[in-house]
Design a protein around this motif. Structure first.
Motif, PDB file in Angstrom:
ATOM      1  N   GLU A   1     -48.769  12.024  16.290  1.00  0.00           N
ATOM      2  CA  GLU A   1     -47.836  13.150  16.308  1.00  0.00           C
ATOM      3  C   GLU A   1     -47.980  13.964  17.594  1.00  0.00           C
ATOM      4  O   GLU A   1     -47.031  14.618  18.037  1.00  0.00           O
ATOM      5  CB  GLU A   1     -48.077  14.035  15.070  1.00  0.00           C
ATOM      6  CG  GLU A   1     -47.783  13.339  13.736  1.00  0.00           C
ATOM      7  CD  GLU A   1     -48.962  12.530  13.177  1.00  0.00           C
ATOM      8  OE1 GLU A   1     -49.965  12.320  13.911  1.00  0.00           O
ATOM      9  OE2 GLU A   1     -48.881  12.095  12.010  1.00  0.00           O
TER      10      GLU A   1
ATOM     11  N   THR B   1     -63.098  13.761   7.960  1.00  0.00           N
ATOM     12  CA  THR B   1     -63.177  13.323   6.566  1.00  0.00           C
ATOM     13  C   THR B   1     -62.097  12.293   6.207  1.00  0.00           C
ATOM     14  O   THR B   1     -62.087  11.781   5.096  1.00  0.00           O
ATOM     15  CB  THR B   1     -63.032  14.538   5.622  1.00  0.00           C
ATOM     16  OG1 THR B   1     -61.871  15.285   6.050  1.00  0.00           O
ATOM     17  CG2 THR B   1     -64.244  15.435   5.683  1.00  0.00           C
TER      18      THR B   1
ATOM     19  N   GLY C   1     -60.513  19.023   6.210  1.00  0.00           N
ATOM     20  CA  GLY C   1     -59.575  19.885   5.493  1.00  0.00           C
ATOM     21  C   GLY C   1     -60.218  20.359   4.209  1.00  0.00           C
ATOM     22  O   GLY C   1     -61.063  21.255   4.211  1.00  0.00           O
ATOM     23  N   ARG C   2     -59.841  19.706   3.106  1.00  0.00           N
ATOM     24  CA  ARG C   2     -60.319  20.161   1.794  1.00  0.00           C
ATOM     25  C   ARG C   2     -61.496  19.349   1.247  1.00  0.00           C
ATOM     26  O   ARG C   2     -62.065  19.706   0.228  1.00  0.00           O
ATOM     27  CB  ARG C   2     -59.165  20.120   0.788  1.00  0.00           C
ATOM     28  CG  ARG C   2     -58.005  21.011   1.210  1.00  0.00           C
ATOM     29  CD  ARG C   2     -57.125  21.475   0.076  1.00  0.00           C
ATOM     30  NE  ARG C   2     -56.180  22.464   0.565  1.00  0.00           N
ATOM     31  CZ  ARG C   2     -56.446  23.758   0.688  1.00  0.00           C
ATOM     32  NH1 ARG C   2     -57.614  24.235   0.313  1.00  0.00           N
ATOM     33  NH2 ARG C   2     -55.540  24.591   1.162  1.00  0.00           N
TER      34      ARG C   2
ATOM     35  N   ASP D   1     -54.268   4.305  18.111  1.00  0.00           N
ATOM     36  CA  ASP D   1     -53.351   3.565  17.258  1.00  0.00           C
ATOM     37  C   ASP D   1     -53.516   2.085  17.622  1.00  0.00           C
ATOM     38  O   ASP D   1     -53.587   1.762  18.816  1.00  0.00           O
ATOM     39  CB  ASP D   1     -51.910   4.003  17.603  1.00  0.00           C
ATOM     40  CG  ASP D   1     -51.148   4.409  16.367  1.00  0.00           C
ATOM     41  OD1 ASP D   1     -51.528   3.955  15.276  1.00  0.00           O
ATOM     42  OD2 ASP D   1     -50.175   5.169  16.492  1.00  0.00           O
TER      43      ASP D   1
HETATM   44  P1  NDP Z   1     -56.221  10.938   6.486  1.00  0.00           P
HETATM   45  O1  NDP Z   1     -55.202  11.574   5.626  1.00  0.00           O
HETATM   46  O2  NDP Z   1     -57.093   9.899   5.913  1.00  0.00           O
HETATM   47  O3  NDP Z   1     -57.175  12.092   7.135  1.00  0.00           O
HETATM   48  C1  NDP Z   1     -56.625  13.203   7.751  1.00  0.00           C
HETATM   49  C2  NDP Z   1     -57.688  14.158   8.242  1.00  0.00           C
HETATM   50  O4  NDP Z   1     -57.061  15.398   8.644  1.00  0.00           O
HETATM   51  C3  NDP Z   1     -58.707  14.553   7.176  1.00  0.00           C
HETATM   52  O5  NDP Z   1     -59.921  14.865   7.795  1.00  0.00           O
HETATM   53  C4  NDP Z   1     -58.074  15.807   6.574  1.00  0.00           C
HETATM   54  O6  NDP Z   1     -59.003  16.618   5.903  1.00  0.00           O
HETATM   55  C5  NDP Z   1     -57.578  16.481   7.824  1.00  0.00           C
HETATM   56  N1  NDP Z   1     -56.480  17.407   7.596  1.00  0.00           N
HETATM   57  C6  NDP Z   1     -55.500  17.350   6.643  1.00  0.00           C
HETATM   58  N2  NDP Z   1     -54.630  18.366   6.801  1.00  0.00           N
HETATM   59  C7  NDP Z   1     -55.075  19.087   7.861  1.00  0.00           C
HETATM   60  C8  NDP Z   1     -54.590  20.266   8.508  1.00  0.00           C
HETATM   61  N3  NDP Z   1     -53.483  20.920   8.108  1.00  0.00           N
HETATM   62  N4  NDP Z   1     -55.284  20.738   9.576  1.00  0.00           N
HETATM   63  C9  NDP Z   1     -56.407  20.108  10.016  1.00  0.00           C
HETATM   64  N5  NDP Z   1     -56.916  18.995   9.424  1.00  0.00           N
HETATM   65  C10 NDP Z   1     -56.237  18.487   8.369  1.00  0.00           C
HETATM   66  O7  NDP Z   1     -55.440  10.405   7.764  1.00  0.00           O
HETATM   67  P2  NDP Z   1     -55.730   9.111   8.626  1.00  0.00           P
HETATM   68  O8  NDP Z   1     -57.170   9.074   9.029  1.00  0.00           O
HETATM   69  O9  NDP Z   1     -55.119   7.939   7.973  1.00  0.00           O
HETATM   70  O10 NDP Z   1     -54.838   9.401   9.917  1.00  0.00           O
HETATM   71  C11 NDP Z   1     -55.208  10.385  10.875  1.00  0.00           C
HETATM   72  C12 NDP Z   1     -54.278  10.265  12.071  1.00  0.00           C
HETATM   73  O11 NDP Z   1     -54.473   8.975  12.660  1.00  0.00           O
HETATM   74  C13 NDP Z   1     -52.791  10.328  11.713  1.00  0.00           C
HETATM   75  O12 NDP Z   1     -52.084  10.922  12.742  1.00  0.00           O
HETATM   76  C14 NDP Z   1     -52.390   8.853  11.589  1.00  0.00           C
HETATM   77  O13 NDP Z   1     -51.022   8.646  11.860  1.00  0.00           O
HETATM   78  C15 NDP Z   1     -53.266   8.250  12.680  1.00  0.00           C
HETATM   79  N6  NDP Z   1     -53.578   6.842  12.495  1.00  0.00           N
HETATM   80  C16 NDP Z   1     -54.205   6.422  11.352  1.00  0.00           C
HETATM   81  C17 NDP Z   1     -54.503   5.080  11.165  1.00  0.00           C
HETATM   82  C18 NDP Z   1     -55.264   4.607   9.961  1.00  0.00           C
HETATM   83  O14 NDP Z   1     -55.614   3.427   9.903  1.00  0.00           O
HETATM   84  N7  NDP Z   1     -55.551   5.439   8.986  1.00  0.00           N
HETATM   85  C19 NDP Z   1     -54.114   4.078  12.158  1.00  0.00           C
HETATM   86  C20 NDP Z   1     -53.542   4.646  13.352  1.00  0.00           C
HETATM   87  C21 NDP Z   1     -53.267   5.976  13.502  1.00  0.00           C
HETATM   88  P3  NDP Z   1     -59.352  16.439   4.307  1.00  0.00           P
HETATM   89  O15 NDP Z   1     -59.192  15.000   3.981  1.00  0.00           O
HETATM   90  O16 NDP Z   1     -60.762  16.935   4.254  1.00  0.00           O
HETATM   91  O17 NDP Z   1     -58.406  17.328   3.558  1.00  0.00           O
END
Ligand code: NDP
Length: 390
Positions: free
Chosen positions: A123, A10, A36-37, A147
């Protein structure tokens, strides 16, 4: 059909991954989608893609997920054990795009089944690089970087011998406060920090870009993934975000990777690797761009970079401590309990306290020890913050 699962479906990376796979519905068989939520999005995508199982990380969201999936035949589950079970379900390709240290355990489980793990969750390598790489080796699993900087380095290294690599340069936009006077950073708001000049990403990583904690994690990730020494890694501020990374070789050649700031490039590269297939990303017009600028980052503005170097020299569990302290300090900034520069101060204080008070930093790198240090680091950030407030 290729079996795929998406962890963090999501989120920003998850949604971009879904965008790509839903363009070729006959190619992919979706096993698990997790979130997540954001239950509405999770259920909608699970139904649209015909996933076998849909998991929310949070137990209190299970009833909503069950209701949203009623009649679809898709299994709904919640919690950490369910995430691990989903990661163990046989799949060829698994996207690791949960945000934060929560991505580590499902990622390790995915590697244990020998799947290809597309790693957006930086991470994972920051907290437990050697453990993760050993697990991949033992189970003959492949780890592909997502990344954009690491994907760029990976692409620049195709056909090259690591022994001829002199240095790796990763670029940073400089984030929302690149041009702010240093004296004004203490007054920076959450809204201002959440506004990235070039990339459209999740809120946490956007704020981490403004502080360069994101780049700090990426520097550590570079060391772990490519097995180079800390002094071989350089960071350059590059406001155009067009050159994602460069690799310097022993003959003086620099190979750069350029592309539009669109994560679907790096995701698509990992999805189709080792092939290159068409991707719906815009093409660069260099003449229109006109110029590409590069500067050395100022460590007074970005103390996170200095901390990353300390962590790389220190080794042990310091990466897990660094990341957990950073995540908790970010929570406090988002909840407006601390100021923007206080985040780096809090992380530095926790690292120092581990050195002074707790031998855990040198404990063996196991998942349990990562969890224990993670928990303690967050608790100590809270203590620092509440002491100051009180
Ligand atoms: P987002 O915040 O957009 O999405 C995070 C995802 O993780 C959502 O599906 C969220 O669910 C879920 N989530 C949140 N908390 C938890 C938890 N405690 N346990 C399990 N799932 C959880 O993050 P990004 O997509 O931006 O980033 C994701 C990863 O990718 C990170 O590590 C980031 O550093 C890395 N990254 C991101 C980039 C980007 O362009 N966005 C670029 C390069 C790396 P919900 O939203 O439903 O609550």
């Amino acid at each position: 059909m290729r079996k795929v699962s998406i962890f963090g479906a999501t989120g920003s990376i998850g949604q971009n991954t879904i965008d790509l796979i839903s363009r070729q519905p006959d190619t992919y068989d979706v096993v698990a989608l997790t979130g997540g939520r954001n239950i509405k999005q999770l259920a909608q995508d699970a139904k649209r893609l015909g996933a076998d199982v849909s998991v929310t990380a949070f137990d209190d969201c299970l009833e909503d997920l069950r209701a949203a999936l009623a009649g679809s035949g898709i299994h709904a589950a919640a919690g950490q054990a369910a995430l691990i079970e989903a990661a163990a379900r046989p799949a060829d390709w698994i996207m690791s795009a949960i945000v934060g240290a929560a991505g580590l355990a499902p990622g390790i489980e995915a590697l244990k089944q020998g799947a290809t793990l597309a790693l957006a969750n930086k991470e994972t390598l920051v907290c437990a690089g050697p453990l993760v790489l050993d697990t991949a080796r033992q189970h003959n699993a492949r780890l592909l970087p997502v990344d954009s900087e690491h994907s760029a380095v990976f692409q620049a290294l195709v056909g090259e011998d690591m022994a001829s690599v002199e240095r790796i340069i990763i670029t940073a936009s400089g984030g929302a406060f690149r041009d702010w006077p240093l004296s004004e950073l203490a007054g920076a708001t959450v809204e201002q920090a959440s506004n990235h000049p070039n990339w459209n990403m999740g809120q946490r990583i956007t704020i981490d870009s403004a502080s360069m904690f994101n780049k700090a994690l990426e520097v550590i990730e570079t060391k772990e993934y490519f097995g180079v020494r800390p002094e071989q890694i350089e960071v350059l501020v590059h406001p155009e975000s067009t050159v994602h990374a460069l690799v310097g070789f022993r003959d003086g050649a620099l190979m750069a990777h350029l592309g539009a700031p669109d994560m679907r490039h790096a995701i698509g590269y990992a999805l189709h690797w080792p092939e290159r297939l068409d991707l719906p990303v815009s093409r660069l017009d260099l003449a229109q761009l006109g110029q590409l600028r590069f500067n050395t980052p100022d460590e007074d503005r970005y103390p996170a970079l200095r901390l990353a170097r300390e962590v790389m020299q220190r080794g042990g569990l310091s990466g897990a401590i660094f990341n957990a302290a950073k995540e908790r300090a970010l929570d406090h900034f988002i909840e407006r309990r601390i100021r923007f520069p206080d985040m780096a101060d809090a992380v530095a204080a926790v690292l120092e306290r581990f050195e002074a008070e707790n031998g855990l930093i040198d404990a063996p790198l196991t998942l349990d020890n990562v969890k224990q240090t993670d928990h303690l680091a967050r608790k100590w950030v809270d203590e620092t913050v509440f002491q100051r407030a009180g």
